[in-house]
Design an enzyme around this catalytic site. Sequence first.
Site, mmCIF file in Angstrom:
data_model
loop_
_atom_site.group_PDB
_atom_site.id
_atom_site.type_symbol
_atom_site.label_atom_id
_atom_site.label_comp_id
_atom_site.label_asym_id
_atom_site.label_seq_id
_atom_site.Cartn_x
_atom_site.Cartn_y
_atom_site.Cartn_z
ATOM 1 N N TYR A 185 0.872 -1.188 0.000
ATOM 2 C CA TYR A 185 0.000 0.000 0.000
ATOM 3 C C TYR A 185 0.904 1.232 0.000
ATOM 4 O O TYR A 185 0.825 2.104 0.859
ATOM 5 C CB TYR A 185 -0.967 0.004 1.185
ATOM 6 C CG TYR A 185 -2.261 0.710 0.833
ATOM 7 C CD1 TYR A 185 -3.168 0.123 -0.043
ATOM 8 C CD2 TYR A 185 -2.565 1.964 1.351
ATOM 9 C CE1 TYR A 185 -4.339 0.768 -0.399
ATOM 10 C CE2 TYR A 185 -3.732 2.621 1.001
ATOM 11 C CZ TYR A 185 -4.614 2.012 0.123
ATOM 12 O OH TYR A 185 -5.781 2.662 -0.231
ATOM 13 N N GLU A 189 4.338 7.879 -0.903
ATOM 14 C CA GLU A 189 5.531 8.648 -1.249
ATOM 15 C C GLU A 189 6.698 8.363 -0.292
ATOM 16 O O GLU A 189 7.869 8.468 -0.679
ATOM 17 C CB GLU A 189 5.176 10.140 -1.271
ATOM 18 C CG GLU A 189 6.242 11.051 -1.794
ATOM 19 C CD GLU A 189 6.752 10.678 -3.185
ATOM 20 O OE1 GLU A 189 5.974 10.106 -3.982
ATOM 21 O OE2 GLU A 189 7.931 10.970 -3.459
ATOM 22 N N HIS A 213 7.471 5.361 0.999
ATOM 23 C CA HIS A 213 8.124 4.175 0.419
ATOM 24 C C HIS A 213 8.885 4.530 -0.862
ATOM 25 O O HIS A 213 9.972 4.031 -1.116
ATOM 26 C CB HIS A 213 7.089 3.106 0.076
ATOM 27 C CG HIS A 213 6.263 2.643 1.239
ATOM 28 N ND1 HIS A 213 4.926 2.928 1.360
ATOM 29 C CD2 HIS A 213 6.591 1.917 2.329
ATOM 30 C CE1 HIS A 213 4.457 2.377 2.460
ATOM 31 N NE2 HIS A 213 5.451 1.753 3.080
ATOM 32 N N GLY A 270 12.312 3.711 6.820
ATOM 33 C CA GLY A 270 11.875 5.067 7.104
ATOM 34 C C GLY A 270 11.908 5.374 8.592
ATOM 35 O O GLY A 270 11.579 4.529 9.427
ATOM 36 N N VAL A 330 8.614 11.198 5.393
ATOM 37 C CA VAL A 330 7.993 11.978 4.312
ATOM 38 C C VAL A 330 6.588 12.361 4.769
ATOM 39 O O VAL A 330 5.872 11.542 5.347
ATOM 40 C CB VAL A 330 7.948 11.167 2.999
ATOM 41 C CG1 VAL A 330 7.237 11.963 1.909
ATOM 42 C CG2 VAL A 330 9.356 10.813 2.546
#
Lengths: 300, 300
Positions: A43, A46, A48, A158, A187
């Site tokens: 799913y 941005e 990822h 992340g 992000v």
Amino acid sequence: MTALTRTGPRIVRTIADVRAAVNEYRAAAGAGATVGLVPTMGYLHEGHASLMRRSASENGLTVLSVFVNPLQFGPNEDFDRYPRDEERDRAVAAEAGADVLFMPSVGEMYPRKPLTSVLVSEVTSRLCGASRPGHFDGVGTVVSKLFNIVGPDRAYFGMKDAQQVAVVTRMAEDLNVPVEIVPCPIVRDPDGLAMSSRNVYLTAEEREQALVLSRTLAQVPGWLADDAGLTSDLLKQRMEQLVRRMPLADIEYAEVLTYPDLLPPGEAPLREAAAKERLLVALAVRFGRTRLIDNILLTP
Amino acid sequence: MTALTRTGPRIVRTIADVRAAVNEYRAAAGAGATVGLVPTMGYLHEGHASLMRRSASENGLTVLSVFVNPLQFGPNEDFDRYPRDEERDRAVAAEAGADVLFMPSVGEMYPRKPLTSVLVSEVTSRLCGASRPGHFDGVGTVVSKLFNIVGPDRAYFGMKDAQQVAVVTRMAEDLNVPVEIVPCPIVRDPDGLAMSSRNVYLTAEEREQALVLSRTLAQVPGWLADDAGLTSDLLKQRMEQLVRRMPLADIEYAEVLTYPDLLPPGEAPLREAAAKERLLVALAVRFGRTRLIDNILLTP
């Protein structure tokens, strides 16, 4: 063949096939071959995509794994309803430059009941480790498997999941996994909300109120600069006060810990600790059934 | 340089150096390169030598690791007095054809307190897992480290530690470690005593009485052939009776379990189970402070 399928990632669903793809690349690329792995639960958003772009810029081959790992979900968590959209994932992966998209089934990853766990202690005792018992055992185990399956030179994670980065980094170091763990910045949507696959669960009203996480965290550096006496407890209280103004917010934790060891910074004013080592300021807040996390890392 | 030093293994003491030696070999050997690992705690005997010879016959490079791993010893076990003899180990390794001898210090393997453990459940609940709590956690963790450090294609383990073979095989399978675990037969002294570094602890009298392990196990196939009604409990009783004839013997366990899952074979006569699957018949007996183990594997 359209341009899209020619330039899009190769889709593989078995461990044997992803190994073959990596081996084929390594044999062709020779001594300078480097493989980057971006492990995700799909799913893709941005956040990822930023990991994939970073990997593609640093490695000859980028492998994206998409696997919703049942081992890291608690019995009352959202494994069954976790959002999945393979078409969307393929499109995001193609756009971001992934070369191989590894999408195994649960049966491929766990052909029988696994008896082996990779457990990390201490750094898992607080934050999400405290509120999601067993979660990081599942993370450590599946990330170990992915490292063994893909054999990457670098793996990209992340920093929204800052504790996950700390756990995986420590695991790789303790077990001498020959991989470099690359932490990547959070992000955010233009209004500041940290991107998460779980944001799709939010109602419009919840989403509006969820901005309180990033807005609260954004104030922390100012508070620290203005208040020489600000302690860990006082900072947590201030954060909780701000978050509680949102009627739909249910605070799970508001924490300040050293990073990456995730230990309490002590009773002294935070400026002293912040001058010496990195501090993670982290929030976990529920809106209805949706659990959101966000954080900032204060660097000396 | 004498012939011995020229043909003897290269000694390395750091993780970086063993990785460099393996990488150098792989770069030189190209696509057909294969690396065999023989993990040991040193004080090498003919059993270890048989593992090295097997590895040398099947791989282009054989790495022998010698590391007395503190993690797999209990607080009241023999870590401090475990026999060590580097000169002897070098000579045995040279004779058996090892190419690289990796002899790290405890500080090299554990530069700080490890927080990560590789745990295997169920197959560790009986036999030595029951009598040595934490032992297999230490084994799983250090073997994971060695696999990550050396990156072998095959790893060789002696069947004297049959449960260790079952644990390591299951761990490698569950975590998708890209290694083939090769179990190798028990090597015995001419009088039948299974070779063990710990045999050096035995007094002459203890050593004589210790022959009861192999002599008891050697009778099991005959008992099974002669007695259609022999159950698991009856077999254990017979073994215990034989071992107890030795005044210095202190039985820790006499067990019959399926292999490699290490589950009780049930109440029915053993012949039924033995016709369907492998059975491990295993003994652990103490002589003074010395703990000896031995086993036979019955194959349908």
